[in-house]
Each structure stands twice: as C-alpha cells, then as structure tokens.
Design an enzyme around this catalytic site. Structure first.
Site, PDB file in Angstrom:
ATOM      1  N   GLU A 150      -2.901 -30.005  70.398  1.00  0.00           N
ATOM      2  CA  GLU A 150      -3.833 -29.716  71.492  1.00  0.00           C
ATOM      3  C   GLU A 150      -5.254 -30.146  71.149  1.00  0.00           C
ATOM      4  OE1 GLU A 150      -0.990 -25.974  72.584  1.00  0.00           O
ATOM      5  OE2 GLU A 150      -2.998 -25.562  71.846  1.00  0.00           O
ATOM      6  N   CYS A 209      -2.452 -23.467  76.060  1.00  0.00           N
ATOM      7  CA  CYS A 209      -1.502 -22.706  75.257  1.00  0.00           C
ATOM      8  C   CYS A 209      -1.894 -21.226  75.237  1.00  0.00           C
ATOM      9  CB  CYS A 209      -1.423 -23.315  73.860  1.00  0.00           C
ATOM     10  SG  CYS A 209      -0.057 -22.750  72.838  1.00  0.00           S
ATOM     11  N   HIS A 264       0.813 -20.637  77.644  1.00  0.00           N
ATOM     12  CA  HIS A 264       2.071 -20.636  76.904  1.00  0.00           C
ATOM     13  C   HIS A 264       2.883 -19.419  77.330  1.00  0.00           C
ATOM     14  CE1 HIS A 264       4.773 -20.667  73.390  1.00  0.00           C
ATOM     15  NE2 HIS A 264       4.504 -21.972  73.381  1.00  0.00           N
TER      16      HIS A 264
END
Length: 186
Positions: A20, A105, A124
């Site tokens: 990321e 996330c 996430h």
C-alpha cells in the site's frame, strides 16, 4: 502552469503494509504529485513483510503543514498512528484546510480514532465491524470517495486506490495516461 500537488504518506514506527505504501507512492509520483513519506523520525521503518522504507521527513517537521492529500496505509502498525496525537492534529488541520485524506486497508481505523468524519467508507474486512460500530457506513467497493475522504480495501486494491487519487487531484486524462505504462489498460 499550476503548482505541483503534494501528498504526504504517513508511516507508523513499524509494520506498515508495504504494498500500500510503495504502490500508492509510486503511482502518485507517476501522476505528477510530489510525495513525501513521514515517520516518527527519519530512521528506516520496517514494514509488515520486511521491506524497509526511509521516511523523507519526521512528523514533527510537517505537523503544521497542509498537503493536497494525506495518506494512511494499513497494516498492523496503523494502530500506532491511531494512538498518536500528532497524527490527530495533522488530520484535523487537513480537514479544516479542505484537503483530501486517503486511507487504505486498516487505515480507516485511524480516521475513527481521531474523529475524522466520512459518511461512507470501505476498508479491510478485518476492521469492517469496528468501522460500522464507529458510525461509518461500510460499502463493499474497492474504492469509496465520501466527504473528501478516499478509502480502499487493501493491498490488492492499491493501484485502484492510487489511480483514484490521481484522478481526483489531476483529472481523468492524467489517470488514463498511466494505465498503459502500468499494464492496467483495459
């Protein structure tokens, strides 16, 4: 010519999700943004899977600055960003200035911890319940834009996340120009 847009990517002291961080930063640079990585110091940060990233600046040196976007990567280390008052101040200043915030996330949990409002988010799956219990409406999309906050699901959506940031800041033409070189053209 317009001034170059800027992005600040926040790094926890350890355990950031390197996909990321790296994919997002790289795509933003390709999209014409100036990208800075900020850590608690300028010492290398060991990421969740072992990669090391050297921050450009220490948080204390950017806490009173604004950027076009501030990005919060996920990974286990983002819990440290959630606990850090300097991060809270930085994000609140960003909101007041009208700048964007990106979180991917588990990164949206940092928004929750610091009271940053976005009506809708994605994140996430492991933190979905935490976000909905915190009052956010979860959408099962790879990328969601709501209230000047851009959120994304996780490592597998990092390219889509970064491209949406480029599109938001630089326009669809710029984003489209990146697709073929990145082998993402349809």
């Amino acid at each position: 010519m317009a001034a170059q847009k800027s992005a600040l990517i926040l790094l926890p002291p350890e355990d950031a999700e390197e996909i990321e961080v790296i994919v997002t930063g790289d795509v933003l640079v390709r999209g014409g943004l100036q990208v800075l990585y900020a850590g608690s110091s300028t010492e290398p940060v060991k990421c969740a899977k072992g990669a090391r990233i050297v921050p450009d600046v220490a948080l204390k040196d950017v806490k009173n600055k604004t950027f076009d976007i501030i990005i919060i990567p996920g990974g286990p280390g983002c819990s440290k960003l959630a606990e850090c008052p300097v991060i809270g101040e930085l994000l609140k200043t960003q909101v007041k200035s009208g700048g964007l915030i990106g979180a991917i996330c588990a990164g949206p949990t940092v928004l929750l911890a610091h009271g940053i409002v976005a009506e809708r988010v994605t994140c996430h799956y492991t933190v979905k319940d935490k976000m909905t219990e915190g009052g956010y409406k979860y959408l099962d999309d790879n990328v969601v834009i709501s209230d000047r906050v851009i959120t994304s699901k996780g490592p597998g959506t990092a390219f889509e996340f970064a491209l949406k940031i480029v599109e938001t800041l630089e326009g669809p033409e710029k984003t489209n120009s990146l697709l073929k070189p990145l082998c993402l053209a349809k």
